[in-house]
Design a protein around this motif. Structure first.
Motif, PDB file in Angstrom:
ATOM      1  N   ILE A 272       0.817  -1.207   0.000  1.00  0.00           N
ATOM      2  CA  ILE A 272       0.000   0.000   0.000  1.00  0.00           C
ATOM      3  C   ILE A 272       0.860   1.270   0.000  1.00  0.00           C
ATOM      4  O   ILE A 272       0.535   2.247  -0.673  1.00  0.00           O
ATOM      5  CB  ILE A 272      -1.011   0.005   1.177  1.00  0.00           C
ATOM      6  N   GLU A 273       1.960   1.266   0.718  1.00  0.00           N
ATOM      7  CA  GLU A 273       2.797   2.463   0.802  1.00  0.00           C
ATOM      8  C   GLU A 273       3.399   2.803  -0.559  1.00  0.00           C
ATOM      9  O   GLU A 273       3.343   3.953  -0.995  1.00  0.00           O
ATOM     10  CB  GLU A 273       3.894   2.231   1.845  1.00  0.00           C
TER      11      GLU A 273
ATOM     12  N   ILE B 230      -9.855   2.316  -1.143  1.00  0.00           N
ATOM     13  CA  ILE B 230      -8.772   1.484  -0.634  1.00  0.00           C
ATOM     14  C   ILE B 230      -9.283   0.067  -0.334  1.00  0.00           C
ATOM     15  O   ILE B 230     -10.365  -0.099   0.211  1.00  0.00           O
ATOM     16  CB  ILE B 230      -8.136   2.155   0.608  1.00  0.00           C
ATOM     17  N   VAL B 231      -8.492  -0.911  -0.747  1.00  0.00           N
ATOM     18  CA  VAL B 231      -8.823  -2.305  -0.464  1.00  0.00           C
ATOM     19  C   VAL B 231      -8.414  -2.591   0.982  1.00  0.00           C
ATOM     20  O   VAL B 231      -7.311  -2.238   1.405  1.00  0.00           O
ATOM     21  CB  VAL B 231      -8.090  -3.250  -1.444  1.00  0.00           C
ATOM     22  N   ASP B 232      -9.316  -3.218   1.720  1.00  0.00           N
ATOM     23  CA  ASP B 232      -9.072  -3.586   3.114  1.00  0.00           C
ATOM     24  C   ASP B 232      -8.575  -2.394   3.934  1.00  0.00           C
ATOM     25  O   ASP B 232      -7.455  -2.399   4.446  1.00  0.00           O
ATOM     26  CB  ASP B 232      -8.074  -4.749   3.187  1.00  0.00           C
TER      27      ASP B 232
ATOM     28  N   HIS C 136      -4.945  -1.518   5.542  1.00  0.00           N
ATOM     29  CA  HIS C 136      -4.108  -0.651   4.705  1.00  0.00           C
ATOM     30  C   HIS C 136      -4.141   0.823   5.081  1.00  0.00           C
ATOM     31  O   HIS C 136      -3.152   1.529   4.868  1.00  0.00           O
ATOM     32  CB  HIS C 136      -4.489  -0.809   3.233  1.00  0.00           C
ATOM     33  N   TYR C 137      -5.249   1.320   5.611  1.00  0.00           N
ATOM     34  CA  TYR C 137      -5.300   2.738   5.953  1.00  0.00           C
ATOM     35  C   TYR C 137      -4.285   3.063   7.047  1.00  0.00           C
ATOM     36  O   TYR C 137      -3.499   3.992   6.939  1.00  0.00           O
ATOM     37  CB  TYR C 137      -6.704   3.162   6.387  1.00  0.00           C
TER      38      TYR C 137
ATOM     39  N   TYR D 236      -4.464  -3.738  -7.718  1.00  0.00           N
ATOM     40  CA  TYR D 236      -4.561  -2.376  -7.183  1.00  0.00           C
ATOM     41  C   TYR D 236      -5.012  -2.438  -5.733  1.00  0.00           C
ATOM     42  O   TYR D 236      -5.994  -3.108  -5.399  1.00  0.00           O
ATOM     43  CB  TYR D 236      -5.588  -1.537  -7.942  1.00  0.00           C
ATOM     44  N   LEU D 237      -4.338  -1.679  -4.890  1.00  0.00           N
ATOM     45  CA  LEU D 237      -4.726  -1.568  -3.492  1.00  0.00           C
ATOM     46  C   LEU D 237      -5.380  -0.228  -3.193  1.00  0.00           C
ATOM     47  O   LEU D 237      -6.025  -0.080  -2.158  1.00  0.00           O
ATOM     48  CB  LEU D 237      -3.499  -1.750  -2.584  1.00  0.00           C
TER      49      LEU D 237
END
Length: 147
Positions: free
Chosen positions: A48-49, A80-82, A86-87, A119-120
């Motif tokens: 994600i980063e 955003i996925v999950d 990920h946030y 894609y995330l």
């Protein structure tokens, strides 16, 4: 007021698949969702980063094309996925590195999957423009087109 499409060469050729990366109309910069993709359609990063950094790099490219920066962004929408993972574990750090006070409005939406399973994250921004900002846009017929 004029309407402009924005499609810089540092990004994937959006027009060949039926959209524009950005449009300026009625004093607003509207942007299609940006993902971690380079100009050759390669996905950049598996975490994600890394993907968030590439996304914001793409956003900066679009803004710079019309003489603006991330400081001009008023609204960010992040898909955003999950997001539970990920946030807080990567994206939030990149967001804090990207924006300063006064922060834009920010909406985060969680998804099971985006348009490609790798894609995330996908980000859209909006930026208001003054009449002078719009007058300063110089169409070249390719990267910036008046339509």
């Amino acid at each position: 007021m004029s309407r402009y499409t924005i499609n810089p060469p540092q990004l994937k050729n959006a027009r060949e698949i039926g959209y524009n990366h950005a449009i300026v109309e009625d004093g607003t910069f509207f942007m299609a969702g940006q993902v971690a993709m380079d100009e050759n359609s390669n996905i950049v990063g598996e975490d994600i980063e890394t993907q968030a950094r590439k996304v914001y790099e793409n956003v900066e490219i679009l803004l710079e094309t019309i003489g603006k920066t991330l400081a001009n962004v008023a609204k960010v929408t992040t898909h955003i996925v999950d997001p539970q993972t990920h946030y807080y574990d990567g994206y939030k750090d990149v967001y804090w590195e990207t924006f300063d006070e006064p922060y834009p409005c920010h909406t985060v939406l969680g998804h099971d999957q985006l348009a490609n399973e790798d894609y995330l994250i996908e980000v859209e921004v909006e930026a208001p423009l003054t009449e002078q900002d719009v007058d300063d846009i110089t169409p070249d017929g390719e990267i910036i087109r008046e339509v």
